[in-house]
Scaffold this active site. Structure first.
Site, PDB file in Angstrom:
ATOM      1  CG  ASP A 126      -2.083  -0.871   1.180  1.00  0.00           C
ATOM      2  OD1 ASP A 126      -2.429  -1.311   0.064  1.00  0.00           O
ATOM      3  OD2 ASP A 126      -2.694  -1.140   2.231  1.00  0.00           O
ATOM      4  NE  ARG A 183      -4.559  -1.267  -4.367  1.00  0.00           N
ATOM      5  CZ  ARG A 183      -4.247  -1.593  -3.096  1.00  0.00           C
ATOM      6  NH1 ARG A 183      -3.803  -0.672  -2.265  1.00  0.00           N
ATOM      7  NH2 ARG A 183      -4.365  -2.831  -2.683  1.00  0.00           N
TER       8      ARG A 183
HETATM    9  P1  FDA Z   1     -14.024   9.719  -5.111  1.00  0.00           P
HETATM   10  O1  FDA Z   1     -13.359  10.089  -3.830  1.00  0.00           O
HETATM   11  O2  FDA Z   1     -14.438  10.798  -6.043  1.00  0.00           O
HETATM   12  O3  FDA Z   1     -15.211   8.761  -4.790  1.00  0.00           O
HETATM   13  C1  FDA Z   1     -16.173   8.408  -5.756  1.00  0.00           C
HETATM   14  C2  FDA Z   1     -17.420   7.962  -5.020  1.00  0.00           C
HETATM   15  O4  FDA Z   1     -17.133   6.741  -4.306  1.00  0.00           O
HETATM   16  C3  FDA Z   1     -17.858   8.938  -3.927  1.00  0.00           C
HETATM   17  O5  FDA Z   1     -18.746   9.887  -4.415  1.00  0.00           O
HETATM   18  C4  FDA Z   1     -18.487   8.040  -2.902  1.00  0.00           C
HETATM   19  O6  FDA Z   1     -19.814   7.785  -3.255  1.00  0.00           O
HETATM   20  C5  FDA Z   1     -17.698   6.756  -3.018  1.00  0.00           C
HETATM   21  N1  FDA Z   1     -16.640   6.604  -2.018  1.00  0.00           N
HETATM   22  C6  FDA Z   1     -15.319   6.757  -2.243  1.00  0.00           C
HETATM   23  N2  FDA Z   1     -14.597   6.456  -1.148  1.00  0.00           N
HETATM   24  C7  FDA Z   1     -15.489   6.104  -0.198  1.00  0.00           C
HETATM   25  C8  FDA Z   1     -15.402   5.678   1.148  1.00  0.00           C
HETATM   26  N3  FDA Z   1     -14.213   5.504   1.762  1.00  0.00           N
HETATM   27  N4  FDA Z   1     -16.537   5.397   1.817  1.00  0.00           N
HETATM   28  C9  FDA Z   1     -17.727   5.519   1.224  1.00  0.00           C
HETATM   29  N5  FDA Z   1     -17.897   5.902  -0.047  1.00  0.00           N
HETATM   30  C10 FDA Z   1     -16.792   6.203  -0.756  1.00  0.00           C
HETATM   31  N6  FDA Z   1      -5.215   5.476  -1.074  1.00  0.00           N
HETATM   32  C11 FDA Z   1      -3.921   5.651  -0.744  1.00  0.00           C
HETATM   33  O7  FDA Z   1      -3.489   6.779  -0.503  1.00  0.00           O
HETATM   34  N7  FDA Z   1      -3.076   4.567  -0.678  1.00  0.00           N
HETATM   35  C12 FDA Z   1      -3.490   3.295  -0.963  1.00  0.00           C
HETATM   36  O8  FDA Z   1      -2.689   2.354  -0.905  1.00  0.00           O
HETATM   37  C13 FDA Z   1      -4.849   3.114  -1.308  1.00  0.00           C
HETATM   38  N8  FDA Z   1      -5.355   1.884  -1.581  1.00  0.00           N
HETATM   39  C14 FDA Z   1      -6.629   1.745  -2.080  1.00  0.00           C
HETATM   40  C15 FDA Z   1      -7.082   0.499  -2.479  1.00  0.00           C
HETATM   41  C16 FDA Z   1      -8.341   0.382  -3.066  1.00  0.00           C
HETATM   42  C17 FDA Z   1      -8.814  -0.964  -3.531  1.00  0.00           C
HETATM   43  C18 FDA Z   1      -9.168   1.533  -3.246  1.00  0.00           C
HETATM   44  C19 FDA Z   1     -10.488   1.439  -3.920  1.00  0.00           C
HETATM   45  C20 FDA Z   1      -8.726   2.746  -2.782  1.00  0.00           C
HETATM   46  C21 FDA Z   1      -7.474   2.875  -2.192  1.00  0.00           C
HETATM   47  N9  FDA Z   1      -7.021   4.098  -1.712  1.00  0.00           N
HETATM   48  C22 FDA Z   1      -5.706   4.228  -1.358  1.00  0.00           C
HETATM   49  C23 FDA Z   1      -7.980   5.220  -1.522  1.00  0.00           C
HETATM   50  C24 FDA Z   1      -8.008   6.129  -2.727  1.00  0.00           C
HETATM   51  O9  FDA Z   1      -6.811   6.831  -2.838  1.00  0.00           O
HETATM   52  C25 FDA Z   1      -9.186   7.130  -2.649  1.00  0.00           C
HETATM   53  O10 FDA Z   1      -9.037   7.935  -1.527  1.00  0.00           O
HETATM   54  C26 FDA Z   1     -10.558   6.494  -2.585  1.00  0.00           C
HETATM   55  O11 FDA Z   1     -10.638   5.386  -3.437  1.00  0.00           O
HETATM   56  C27 FDA Z   1     -11.621   7.502  -3.029  1.00  0.00           C
HETATM   57  O12 FDA Z   1     -11.365   7.913  -4.351  1.00  0.00           O
HETATM   58  P2  FDA Z   1     -12.264   7.490  -5.605  1.00  0.00           P
HETATM   59  O13 FDA Z   1     -11.315   7.268  -6.754  1.00  0.00           O
HETATM   60  O14 FDA Z   1     -13.107   6.333  -5.274  1.00  0.00           O
HETATM   61  O15 FDA Z   1     -13.057   8.775  -5.977  1.00  0.00           O
END
Ligand code: FDA
Length: 298
Positions: A123, A173
Site C-alpha cells: 500500500d 494499483r
Molecule cells: P471519489 O473520492 O471521487 O469517490 C467516488 C465515489 O465513491 C464517492 O462519491 C463516494 O460515493 C464513493 N466513495 C469513495 N470512497 C469512499 C469511502 N471511503 N466510503 C464511502 N464511499 C466512498 N489510497 C492511498 O493513498 N493509498 C493506498 O494504498 C490506497 N489503496 C486503495 C485500495 C483500493 C482498492 C481503493 C479502492 C482505494 C485505495 N485508496 C488508497 C484510496 C483512494 O486513494 C481514494 O481515496 C478512494 O478510493 C476515493 O477515491 P475514488 O477514486 O473512489 O473517488
C-alpha cells in the site's frame, strides 16, 4: 465545512455507533470474520485483498504481531483455497522507525506469500514515505514478480513514477490518494487529479503493465473501460479494485460485464483507530458515511 464539523464531533459519538458505521467498511476484528467476507465475495465473483489493520506503529515490537497475523492469513487463504492476496502497509512494519527492520519484516511476509504462490501489494501511505516505499518495492521485485506497487494520482511526482513502473512492467494499483497533502506535493483539484489518474492508467496499460484500477469514481471507471476497449486488452491484463462496502452496485455491474474485480478487505483489532484516522485524514469520507446513514445504507 459540514464534513469538518462531523469530524470534530466524532470523538463524542459512542463507540458502538462508530462500530456500526465501521462494520460496512471493515470485515471484523478477527481473521475468521475476514475469511467469511472473502468467501462471500468470491461467491459473488470478486477477488479480494486482505489488509491487517494497524499502521504508524510507535514501537518496533508491534511488527512481530503484524507479521504473524499476515502469515496466519496466508495459511488460511491457501487452506481454504480462497481467491485473495494481501495488502501491506510498510509503516505497520516500522518504516518510519527503522527502515532496515521494516525491510526484514516485509521479506518474511513476502517469503510466506511466495510459499503459497500468493501476491503482496505494498500500500502507499503519506508522502513522507513515498520514495522509500517505492525503493522497497523495486528491491522486492528483484526477488519476485509477485509483488505490487501503489501509485497515487494526486502526487505531482506520480506521472514520472508511472512511466518508470510502465518501463519495468510493474504490477501497479492506481488510486487517487487518501492522505491530506499540501499543494507543493499534490494536486488539489478534482479535475486535475482525475486527468492525472487517467493519464497514468493509460501509460501503464499501453506499456503492457498489469493495472489495478482502484476507484469508485464512475468517470474514471468509464475512461478506463474506454482505454481497455481501445487497446483490445484481454481481461487478464487488468483488474478493477474497490473498498469493502463502497459502490457495491458498480462493483456488481463490472463483474457481470466480465471484468476482474478485487475488493479490499481490512480487518483487525485496530479498526476503531483506523476508521477515525481515515475520517480525520479525509473529512470527505465523513460525508459519505452520513449520506449512507441517511439513505439507510449503513
Ligand atoms: P471519489 O473520492 O471521487 O469517490 C467516488 C465515489 O465513491 C464517492 O462519491 C463516494 O460515493 C464513493 N466513495 C469513495 N470512497 C469512499 C469511502 N471511503 N466510503 C464511502 N464511499 C466512498 N489510497 C492511498 O493513498 N493509498 C493506498 O494504498 C490506497 N489503496 C486503495 C485500495 C483500493 C482498492 C481503493 C479502492 C482505494 C485505495 N485508496 C488508497 C484510496 C483512494 O486513494 C481514494 O481515496 C478512494 O478510493 C476515493 O477515491 P475514488 O477514486 O473512489 O473517488
Amino acid at each position: 465545512m459540514f464534513n469538518e464539523l462531523i469530524v470534530k464531533t466524532l470523538p463524542l459519538v459512542p463507540k458502538a455507533l462508530v462500530r456500526r458505521f465501521a462494520s460496512r467498511y471493515v470485515a471484523g476484528e478477527k481473521l475468521a470474520e475476514a475469511l467469511e467476507v472473502v468467501e462471500r465475495l468470491n461467491g459473488e465473483g470478486c477477488m479480494a485483498t486482505l489488509d491487517v489493520l494497524g499502521e504508524d506503529i510507535l514501537d518496533l515490537s508491534e511488527t512481530e504481531k503484524t507479521v504473524v497475523e499476515y502469515r496466519h492469513a496466508l495459511e488460511a487463504i491457501a487452506q481454504k483455497k480462497l481467491d485473495s492476496n494481501i495488502s501491506v502497509k510498510l509503516t505497520a512494519l516500522g518504516l518510519k522507525i527503522d527502515p532496515a527492520e521494516c525491510r526484514r519484516q516485509f521479506s518474511r511476509i513476502l517469503e510466506s506469500a511466495l510459499q503459497i504462490g500468493s501476491f503482496v501489494r505494498v500500500d502507499m501511505e503519506d508522502s513522507s514515505v513515498t520514495e522509500e516505499t517505492i525503493r522497497i518495492y523495486f528491491e522486492a521485485r528483484r526477488t519476485s514478480e509477485r509483488v505490487g506497487l501503489v501509485l497515487q494520482a494526486y502526487l505531482h511526482r506520480s506521472r514520472a513514477d508511472a512511466r518508470r513502473a510502465a518501463d519495468a512492467k510493474a504490477n501497479v494499483r492506481v488510486c487517487k490518494g487518501i492522505y491530506v497533502e499540501p499543494p507543493e506535493v499534490a494536486l488539489q483539484g478534482r479535475k486535475e487529479i482525475r486527468d492525472n489518474y487517467s493519464a497514468m492508467v493509460d501509460t501503464l496499460l499501453e506499456a503492457g503493465a498489469y493495472v489495478g484500477i482502484a476507484t469508485h469514481d464512475p468517470v474514471l471507471v468509464e475512461r478506463a473501460l474506454a482505454t481497455i476497449a481501445r487497446l483490445k486488452l484481454p481481461r487478464e491484463a487488468y483488474e478493477f479494485q474497490m473498498l469493502l462496502g463502497v459502490a457495491v452496485e458498480m462493483r456488481r455491474k463490472l463483474v457481470a460485464a466480465g471484468h476482474r474485480l478485487r475488493v479490499y478487505v481490512p480487518y483487525g483489532e485496530s479498526w476503531q483507530g483506523y476508521s477515525m484516522r481515515r475520517l480525520k485524514e479525509n473529512p470527505a469520507i465523513a460525508g459519505y458515511i452520513v449520506k449512507g446513514i441517511l439513505s439507510g445504507g449503513v
